[in-house]
Design a protein around this motif. Structure first.
Motif, PDB file in Angstrom:
ATOM      1  N   SER A 163       0.812  -1.221   0.000  1.00 13.56           N
ATOM      2  CA  SER A 163       0.000   0.000   0.000  1.00 13.56           C
ATOM      3  C   SER A 163       0.845   1.270   0.000  1.00 13.56           C
ATOM      4  O   SER A 163       0.339   2.349  -0.297  1.00 13.56           O
ATOM      5  CB  SER A 163      -0.940   0.006   1.217  1.00 13.56           C
ATOM      6  OG  SER A 163      -0.187  -0.059   2.422  1.00 13.56           O
ATOM      7  N   SER A 164       2.134   1.166   0.324  1.00 12.20           N
ATOM      8  CA  SER A 164       3.021   2.332   0.282  1.00 12.20           C
ATOM      9  C   SER A 164       3.683   2.492  -1.087  1.00 12.20           C
ATOM     10  O   SER A 164       4.625   3.261  -1.242  1.00 12.20           O
ATOM     11  CB  SER A 164       4.094   2.221   1.365  1.00 12.20           C
ATOM     12  OG  SER A 164       4.853   1.036   1.183  1.00 12.20           O
ATOM     13  N   ASN A 165       3.192   1.746  -2.087  1.00 14.08           N
ATOM     14  CA  ASN A 165       3.644   1.838  -3.478  1.00 14.08           C
ATOM     15  C   ASN A 165       5.067   1.310  -3.659  1.00 14.08           C
ATOM     16  O   ASN A 165       5.835   1.825  -4.470  1.00 14.08           O
ATOM     17  CB  ASN A 165       3.539   3.267  -4.007  1.00 14.08           C
ATOM     18  CG  ASN A 165       3.363   3.316  -5.523  1.00 14.08           C
ATOM     19  OD1 ASN A 165       2.989   2.316  -6.152  1.00 14.08           O
ATOM     20  ND2 ASN A 165       3.634   4.455  -6.125  1.00 14.08           N
ATOM     21  N   VAL A 166       5.411   0.282  -2.899  1.00 13.62           N
ATOM     22  CA  VAL A 166       6.706  -0.384  -3.042  1.00 13.62           C
ATOM     23  C   VAL A 166       6.450  -1.834  -3.451  1.00 13.62           C
ATOM     24  O   VAL A 166       5.662  -2.537  -2.812  1.00 13.62           O
ATOM     25  CB  VAL A 166       7.517  -0.332  -1.738  1.00 13.62           C
ATOM     26  CG1 VAL A 166       8.822  -1.121  -1.887  1.00 13.62           C
ATOM     27  CG2 VAL A 166       7.814   1.111  -1.364  1.00 13.62           C
ATOM     28  N   LEU A 167       7.119  -2.253  -4.522  1.00 13.23           N
ATOM     29  CA  LEU A 167       6.989  -3.612  -5.023  1.00 13.23           C
ATOM     30  C   LEU A 167       8.109  -4.468  -4.447  1.00 13.23           C
ATOM     31  O   LEU A 167       9.275  -4.090  -4.486  1.00 13.23           O
ATOM     32  CB  LEU A 167       7.066  -3.614  -6.551  1.00 13.23           C
ATOM     33  CG  LEU A 167       6.952  -4.974  -7.237  1.00 13.23           C
ATOM     34  CD1 LEU A 167       5.499  -5.411  -7.275  1.00 13.23           C
ATOM     35  CD2 LEU A 167       7.515  -4.908  -8.653  1.00 13.23           C
ATOM     36  N   ALA A 204       2.159  -6.474   4.753  1.00 12.13           N
ATOM     37  CA  ALA A 204       1.114  -6.226   5.746  1.00 12.13           C
ATOM     38  C   ALA A 204       0.244  -5.063   5.277  1.00 12.13           C
ATOM     39  O   ALA A 204       0.644  -4.284   4.402  1.00 12.13           O
ATOM     40  CB  ALA A 204       1.742  -5.909   7.108  1.00 12.13           C
ATOM     41  N   PRO A 205      -0.962  -4.905   5.808  1.00 12.92           N
ATOM     42  CA  PRO A 205      -1.852  -3.824   5.361  1.00 12.92           C
ATOM     43  C   PRO A 205      -1.249  -2.431   5.496  1.00 12.92           C
ATOM     44  O   PRO A 205      -1.642  -1.520   4.753  1.00 12.92           O
ATOM     45  CB  PRO A 205      -3.084  -3.987   6.261  1.00 12.92           C
ATOM     46  CG  PRO A 205      -3.070  -5.419   6.671  1.00 12.92           C
ATOM     47  CD  PRO A 205      -1.629  -5.796   6.783  1.00 12.92           C
ATOM     48  N   ASP A 206      -0.296  -2.226   6.424  1.00 13.29           N
ATOM     49  CA  ASP A 206       0.251  -0.888   6.633  1.00 13.29           C
ATOM     50  C   ASP A 206       1.254  -0.505   5.548  1.00 13.29           C
ATOM     51  O   ASP A 206       1.668   0.655   5.459  1.00 13.29           O
ATOM     52  CB  ASP A 206       0.916  -0.790   8.010  1.00 13.29           C
ATOM     53  CG  ASP A 206       2.106  -1.731   8.164  1.00 13.29           C
ATOM     54  OD1 ASP A 206       2.334  -2.570   7.255  1.00 13.29           O
ATOM     55  OD2 ASP A 206       2.805  -1.636   9.185  1.00 13.29           O
ATOM     56  N   GLY A 207       1.667  -1.427   4.690  1.00 15.02           N
ATOM     57  CA  GLY A 207       2.612  -1.117   3.634  1.00 15.02           C
ATOM     58  C   GLY A 207       4.037  -0.911   4.111  1.00 15.02           C
ATOM     59  O   GLY A 207       4.902  -0.503   3.335  1.00 15.02           O
ATOM     60  N   ARG A 208       4.313  -1.231   5.353  1.00 15.63           N
ATOM     61  CA  ARG A 208       5.640  -1.039   5.936  1.00 15.63           C
ATOM     62  C   ARG A 208       6.278  -2.366   6.343  1.00 15.63           C
ATOM     63  O   ARG A 208       7.478  -2.551   6.190  1.00 15.63           O
ATOM     64  CB  ARG A 208       5.531  -0.115   7.152  1.00 15.63           C
ATOM     65  CG  ARG A 208       6.831   0.036   7.942  1.00 15.63           C
ATOM     66  CD  ARG A 208       6.629   0.950   9.144  1.00 15.63           C
ATOM     67  NE  ARG A 208       7.770   0.947  10.047  1.00 15.63           N
ATOM     68  CZ  ARG A 208       7.818   1.625  11.198  1.00 15.63           C
ATOM     69  NH1 ARG A 208       6.771   2.356  11.584  1.00 15.63           N
ATOM     70  NH2 ARG A 208       8.890   1.566  11.967  1.00 15.63           N
TER      71      ARG A 208
END
Length: 474
Positions: A163-167, A204-208
């Protein structure tokens, strides 16, 4: 292993694509010529729904005169009728008919507009509404990245887009992170050879925070913002962990041992529930958008639907009963995708001996439709903005196919990969799709259009929940 040998370099595919034309407006009614009396066949019979009288015995000249007479003409006609003189009639006929070449029964003006207000409103609304244009779908990848040492294994899940736009993508023993906002690449970790290769990855849902499954059966939890290993879950499975799925703070893991385990990452004794229904490797795991149902697919050709309400009634770490056990596929079930606009709709794809995409009502367990794609189905993704489904395939075309749902008409086929397209991941805005194939390339496709509304960034409170949970466990 030398980390430098796993570099990812970017390239640009400049192939042009031709935009499809919009839908054509519906044409107007064909022009109908006026009726004419130039050809008549007295012997012809009428089999239609109109009554056509026999005009062979009619005086057409007098009929035309009577149809076109004025008030003054009526007075003259009365005088003619009273007079035995035919000369006056012929003179009047020549004046009224021969000097006026008007066609019999011909329209002099356009017919009046219909007075029905409802019909008029319908016509105006159709005229005001423009024809909807078909979305432009580029036929070539927007960007191509090298992905050396990508493991060619159908049963693994080696790529995810957070979700933080990191693949994140696993290449052999190394986990790489590609920031879509900046285009920069970084190496998160290279695991020891005894533990590798990496067999699964999930944000995880937080993108971190990132979960990494290993061939050794361990599961690692990483904080990607600080590049720190927070926790290693051991003893969950007896062999490699090929599938991972998050449901809030629950990390669900699927192994080659056929077990599915719910792990609550907030507590020390993390294994809180176990689902047992597969006899072979679990290669697909997906939680529904509501977090109430879990779909699992295995190398035993089985698809299971598990329900949280049934699991909650069981004791912790107990064996839970499935809601549905579905045996329609004829090969391994890896590709799973929950529909974003219908909560109980699940799409699944089968392996090389099956080749089918099936749609399920997960409340009833009914199979709604099955489509033979002609090749191995490796992964599935729904369009978040339109009713469309994207599938990736193996032999022989190694293509991505965009389907219109529910008609399942092919909208586009995207080619470029030279080996089976094993993995797909979707950007947070839902528009761009990354595909990774056994040809060791990673391609990005603008296949799902442009988002209508920009989604807000994830809240920091979620990230804090994970950090505080891991802090005291370590």
């Amino acid at each position: 292993m030398d980390a430098g040998s796993h570099s990812i370099s970017s390239g640009k595919n400049s192939a042009a694509a031709v935009q499809r034309p919009p839908l054509q407006e519906a044409g107007s009614r064909p022009y109908m010529p006026p009726l004419s009396t130039t050809s008549r066949n007295p012997a012809a019979k009428c089999y239609g729904d109109r009554f056509i009288p026999d005009r062979s015995a009619m005086d057409m000249d007098m009929a035309h005169y009577l149809l076109t007479e004025t008030k003054k003409d009526k007075e003259n006609a009365a005088a003619i009728a009273a007079s035995p003189s035919k000369e006056a009639y012929r003179r009047l006929l020549a004046e009224k008919l021969l000097n006026n070449r008007t066609r019999i029964l011909a329209f002099r003006n356009k017919p009046p507009e219909p007075e029905n207000v409802f019909a008029a409103d319908t016509v105006s609304s159709h005229q005001a509404k423009p024809a909807k244009q078909r979305r432009y779908i580029p036929q070539s990848a927007e960007r191509t990245l090298d992905a050396p040492d990508l493991v060619d294994d159908y049963y693994l899940n080696l790529m995810d887009w957070g979700s933080s736009n990191v693949l994140s993508i696993a290449l052999g023993d190394t986990m790489y992170l590609w920031d879509a906002s900046s285009g920069s690449t970084s190496e998160l970790v290279t695991v020891e050879e005894d533990n590798g290769p990496i067999t699964s990855v999930s944000w995880a849902p937080d993108g971190r925070h990132l979960a990494i499954g290993l061939n050794s059966s361990d599961i690692q939890l990483w904080d990607t913002s600080s590049n720190r290993l927070l926790r290693t879950l051991k003893g969950v499975h007896e062999s490699r962990v090929g599938s991972l799925a998050w449901n809030n703070n629950i990390l669900t893991t699927g192994g080659m041992d056929g077990r599915i385990v719910n792990n609550d990452v907030r507590i020390r004794d993390h294994a809180v529930q176990t689902y047992q229904g597969h006899s072979q490797e679990v290669c697909g795991l997906k939680w529904s958008g509501s977090g109430q149902q879990l779909a699992s697919g295995g190398n035993d050709n089985l698809l299971h639907i598990w329900d949280v309400s049934m699991a909650s009634s069981m004791p912790s770490a107990g064996r839970n009963q499935w809601l549905h056990r579905l045996e329609d596929h004829m090969a391994a079930v890896k590709a799973l995708a929950w529909c974003p606009f219908q909560s109980n709709l699940l799409a699944t794809g089968g392996g090389g001996s099956d080749r089918c995409i099936k749609f399920w009502n997960t409340h009833t367990g009914a199979c709604l439709n099955s489509v033979d794609t002609g090749s191995q189905v490796c992964s599935l993704l729904w369009n978040k903005n339109e009713r469309e489904l994207l599938s990736s395939h193996g032999f022989t075309q190694n293509q991505l196919t965009l389907w219109k749902y529910p008609s399942m008409v092919k909208m586009a086929e995207l080619t470029g990969h030279t080996s089976r397209v094993l993995f797909m991941a979707q950007s947070p805005d839902g528009c761009t799709v990354a595909s990774a194939a056994a040809d060791e390339t990673l391609r990005f496709w603008n296949v799902f259009g442009t988002p209508e509304v920009t989604k807000p960034a994830p809240k920091a409170s979620q990230s804090g929940m994970f950090s505080s949970s891991f802090a005291h466990i370590r």
